[in-house]
Structure formats: structure tokens, C-alpha cells
Scaffold this motif. Structure first.
Motif, PDB file in Angstrom:
ATOM      1  N   ARG A   1       1.468 -32.304  30.605  1.00 16.13           N
ATOM      2  CA  ARG A   1       2.952 -31.562  30.438  1.00 16.13           C
ATOM      3  C   ARG A   1       1.989 -30.727  30.414  1.00 16.13           C
ATOM      4  N   ARG A   2       2.583 -29.477  30.975  1.00 20.71           N
ATOM      5  CA  ARG A   2       1.816 -28.197  30.720  1.00 20.71           C
ATOM      6  C   ARG A   2       2.194 -27.072  29.688  1.00 20.71           C
ATOM      7  N   VAL A   3       1.030 -27.156  28.995  1.00 22.46           N
ATOM      8  CA  VAL A   3       0.989 -26.194  27.201  1.00 22.46           C
ATOM      9  C   VAL A   3       1.450 -24.954  27.464  1.00 22.46           C
ATOM     10  N   ARG A   4       2.597 -24.389  27.287  1.00 23.74           N
ATOM     11  CA  ARG A   4       3.280 -23.413  26.597  1.00 23.74           C
ATOM     12  C   ARG A   4       2.729 -22.493  26.025  1.00 23.74           C
ATOM     13  N   ASP A   5       2.631 -20.936  26.713  1.00 23.14           N
ATOM     14  CA  ASP A   5       1.724 -20.078  25.733  1.00 23.14           C
ATOM     15  C   ASP A   5       2.288 -19.099  25.691  1.00 23.14           C
ATOM     16  N   PRO A   6       2.922 -19.168  25.177  1.00 27.85           N
ATOM     17  CA  PRO A   6       3.982 -17.599  24.231  1.00 27.85           C
ATOM     18  C   PRO A   6       4.272 -16.263  24.620  1.00 27.85           C
ATOM     19  N   ILE A   7       2.798 -15.628  24.547  1.00 29.99           N
ATOM     20  CA  ILE A   7       2.563 -14.948  23.975  1.00 29.99           C
ATOM     21  C   ILE A   7       2.278 -14.478  25.807  1.00 29.99           C
TER      22      ILE A   7
ATOM     23  N   ARG B   1       5.616 -14.135  27.127  1.00 30.36           N
ATOM     24  CA  ARG B   1       6.612 -12.668  26.538  1.00 30.36           C
ATOM     25  C   ARG B   1       5.621 -11.749  28.590  1.00 30.36           C
ATOM     26  N   GLU B   2       4.678 -11.381  27.989  1.00 29.00           N
ATOM     27  CA  GLU B   2       3.492 -10.456  28.835  1.00 29.00           C
ATOM     28  C   GLU B   2       4.137 -10.498  29.987  1.00 29.00           C
ATOM     29  N   THR B   3       4.271 -12.324  30.733  1.00 27.15           N
ATOM     30  CA  THR B   3       4.875 -12.430  32.425  1.00 27.15           C
ATOM     31  C   THR B   3       5.760 -11.183  32.622  1.00 27.15           C
ATOM     32  N   ILE B   4       7.184 -11.927  31.732  1.00 25.41           N
ATOM     33  CA  ILE B   4       8.051 -11.281  31.701  1.00 25.41           C
ATOM     34  C   ILE B   4       8.294  -9.537  31.652  1.00 25.41           C
ATOM     35  N   LEU B   5       7.464  -9.380  30.498  1.00 26.66           N
ATOM     36  CA  LEU B   5       7.658  -7.367  30.380  1.00 26.66           C
ATOM     37  C   LEU B   5       7.417  -7.096  32.009  1.00 26.66           C
ATOM     38  N   GLU B   6       6.070  -7.667  31.837  1.00 27.41           N
ATOM     39  CA  GLU B   6       5.216  -6.678  34.161  1.00 27.41           C
ATOM     40  C   GLU B   6       6.008  -7.487  34.750  1.00 27.41           C
ATOM     41  N   ALA B   7       7.461  -7.721  34.987  1.00 26.21           N
ATOM     42  CA  ALA B   7       8.111  -8.173  35.456  1.00 26.21           C
ATOM     43  C   ALA B   7       8.935  -7.413  35.812  1.00 26.21           C
TER      44      ALA B   7
ATOM     45  N   VAL C   1      14.928 -10.935  36.217  1.00 30.87           N
ATOM     46  CA  VAL C   1      13.720 -10.427  35.296  1.00 30.87           C
ATOM     47  C   VAL C   1      12.817 -12.368  35.777  1.00 30.87           C
ATOM     48  N   ALA C   2      13.846 -12.763  35.156  1.00 31.68           N
ATOM     49  CA  ALA C   2      13.237 -14.180  35.036  1.00 31.68           C
ATOM     50  C   ALA C   2      12.373 -15.201  36.497  1.00 31.68           C
ATOM     51  N   HIS C   3      13.292 -14.286  37.431  1.00 37.27           N
ATOM     52  CA  HIS C   3      13.276 -14.729  38.943  1.00 37.27           C
ATOM     53  C   HIS C   3      11.509 -14.464  39.685  1.00 37.27           C
ATOM     54  N   LEU C   4      11.788 -12.775  38.760  1.00 37.69           N
ATOM     55  CA  LEU C   4      10.438 -12.496  38.900  1.00 37.69           C
ATOM     56  C   LEU C   4       9.072 -12.733  38.684  1.00 37.69           C
ATOM     57  N   ALA C   5       9.420 -12.768  37.753  1.00 41.90           N
ATOM     58  CA  ALA C   5       8.769 -13.699  36.294  1.00 41.90           C
ATOM     59  C   ALA C   5       7.941 -14.737  36.762  1.00 41.90           C
TER      60      ALA C   5
ATOM     61  N   HIS D   1      12.925 -15.184  24.327  1.00 42.03           N
ATOM     62  CA  HIS D   1      11.888 -14.513  24.098  1.00 42.03           C
ATOM     63  C   HIS D   1      13.359 -12.845  24.114  1.00 42.03           C
ATOM     64  N   PHE D   2      14.223 -13.148  24.736  1.00 41.08           N
ATOM     65  CA  PHE D   2      14.987 -11.452  25.058  1.00 41.08           C
ATOM     66  C   PHE D   2      16.504 -11.905  24.395  1.00 41.08           C
ATOM     67  N   GLU D   3      17.089 -11.610  23.632  1.00 39.11           N
ATOM     68  CA  GLU D   3      18.809 -12.307  23.350  1.00 39.11           C
ATOM     69  C   GLU D   3      19.140 -11.670  24.581  1.00 39.11           C
ATOM     70  N   THR D   4      18.947 -10.441  25.220  1.00 43.68           N
ATOM     71  CA  THR D   4      19.993  -9.294  25.510  1.00 43.68           C
ATOM     72  C   THR D   4      19.369  -8.118  26.573  1.00 43.68           C
ATOM     73  N   ARG D   5      19.729  -7.969  27.612  1.00 48.26           N
ATOM     74  CA  ARG D   5      19.307  -6.899  28.273  1.00 48.26           C
ATOM     75  C   ARG D   5      18.714  -5.956  27.987  1.00 48.26           C
ATOM     76  N   GLU D   6      19.442  -5.503  27.025  1.00 49.72           N
ATOM     77  CA  GLU D   6      19.592  -4.047  25.324  1.00 49.72           C
ATOM     78  C   GLU D   6      18.231  -4.812  25.326  1.00 49.72           C
TER      79      GLU D   6
END
Length: 222
Positions: free
Chosen positions: A7-13, A16-22, A40-44, A54-59
Motif C-alpha cells: 500500500r502506498r504510504v500517504r504523506d498528507p503534507i 497538500r503541497e501538490t494540491i496548492l502548487e496545482a 485542481v484535483a485532476h491537475l494534482a 484538505h480544503f472543504e470549499t473552493r474559497e
């Protein structure tokens, strides 16, 4: 021996960085209208559920992305936020700081422009770490004997940052190579320093303007 599924080990930090960069890439490319959690999810490269964790809303995603860009700006221009309180404004290398600001803007023109528009339109720009430090450092400078009298640090902050972040658009930075971008950055940095040091009007040739400025300074004093 049975093969075991790893199982791939998840790294939340890191996620989150990948999502913010996307998100920052989408903001730079399409503006606020182009940002959605799905896009954003698709790009990330993560599923939509992970993005919502990680982010409940678009805002909230947009707000976090602006903060992420502010942190990148802060570190590029001022260094580690933990050491900023140790700096004395008299010891800051103004030319080097200006070069770093212009260089970052030249390499990241779209996202810098989005950041500036969002911060200046916010109810309280001082909540943004980079704006607070940049404007605050100019105010601390204005309070010393190193500065000419009457400097309005807030106005000067807007003038400087607007110029720095919009210059790459005028200069067509996206079509330039690395050497050309560096030359354009140096050109703008030099002009900011020249204006800060000498201004653009010979005071002896404009006595009425000098008198008006002096009167304005006196009116602003308690």
C-alpha cells in the motif's frame, strides 16, 4: 510465498503541497474563474475526495493558495520568516533585496499578479505575511534618518509592487529566455533604486512643486 500488495504510504503534507502548487498554476493560467476543487484535483493527480479532505470549499482552497504564494514570496525576498525579527532596517542590503523581488516576479509573473490583486482587494492586507513585512519594512525605513522626510510607506508599497509585478507583462517575459529575463529584471530593479535614490524631478527647477510637497508634509504632522 504469497505476493503481498504494498500500500502506498500517504504523506498528507506532500499531498497538500501538490494540491496548492496545482491550484497556483491554475490561478496563474485561468484566474479565479478557472479554479475549482475538481480541476485542481485532476491537475494534482489526486482524487476529488482527497482534495476535499484538505480544503472543504473552493474559497478555502483559493485562500490557502494565496497564503502559499505569499510564503514563497516571503522566503525568496526576505528569507526564513523565523529570522526576520532579527533584521535591523539599517543593515538591509536594499539593492540585493530589490533584485530578489524583481527576479521572483520575472520568473513567476502570473501568480504574483494574482496574489497582488487578491491582497490589495482584501479587507485587511496586513493579514498577509509578505505584504505586512514589505510595507512594514518600508515604514520602519521611513522612520529612520536614512529616509527623506514625508515618505508614505503604504502608497510606496503599492507603487513598487504594482510596478514589479506588472513589468513582466509589458516586457513579454513569457517569450524571453533565462538570460533575457534576468536582464529585464535587472533593468527594472535598477530603475526602482534610481527613483528611490534620486527621484525624477530636479527640485531646483520646480520650486512650486517643492513648496506644495512641503506644505503637504506640514499638514500631515500632528
Amino acid at each position: 510465498m504469497e505476493a503481498r500488495t504494498r500500500r502506498r504510504v500517504r504523506d498528507p503534507i506532500a499531498t497538500r503541497e501538490t494540491i496548492l502548487e496545482a491550484a497556483s498554476n491554475l490561478l496563474a493560467k485561468d484566474g479565479l474563474e478557472g479554479v475549482s476543487l475538481s480541476a485542481v484535483a485532476h491537475l494534482a493527480g489526486v482524487n476529488r475526495g482527497t482534495a476535499y479532505q484538505h480544503f472543504e470549499t473552493r474559497e478555502k482552497l483559493i485562500e490557502a493558495t494565496i497564503e502559499w504564494v505569499s510564503d514563497k514570496l516571503f522566503r525568496a525576498v526576505f528569507g526564513d520568516p523565523a529570522t526576520v525579527g532579527e533584521r535591523r532596517v539599517e543593515e538591509v542590503d536594499t539593492a540585493d533585496l530589490t533584485d530578489r523581488l524583481c527576479g521572483f516576479a520575472m520568473d513567476n509573473p502570473e501568480i504574483c499578479r494574482v496574489w497582488l490583486q487578491q491582497v490589495l482587494a482584501s479587507p485587511d492586507p496586513s493579514q498577509d505575511p509578505f505584504w505586512r513585512e514589505y510595507s512594514g519594512s518600508l515604514q520602519r525605513f521611513a522612520n529612520t534618518r536614512l529616509a527623506m522626510p514625508g515618505v508614505d510607506a503604504e502608497v510606496l508599497s503599492v507603487l513598487n509592487l504594482a510596478g514589479v509585478f506588472f513589468w513582466p507583462i509589458f516586457a513579454r517575459a513569457h517569450a524571453a529566455d533565462d538570460d533575457e529575463r534576468q536582464a529585464l529584471s535587472k533593468r527594472f530593479s535598477r530603475e526602482i533604486l534610481r527613483l528611490s535614490m534620486y527621484g525624477s524631478m530636479n527640485a531646483s527647477r520646480f520650486p512650486e512643486v517643492a513648496e506644495r510637497l512641503a506644505a503637504g508634509e506640514d499638514a500631515g504632522r500632528p
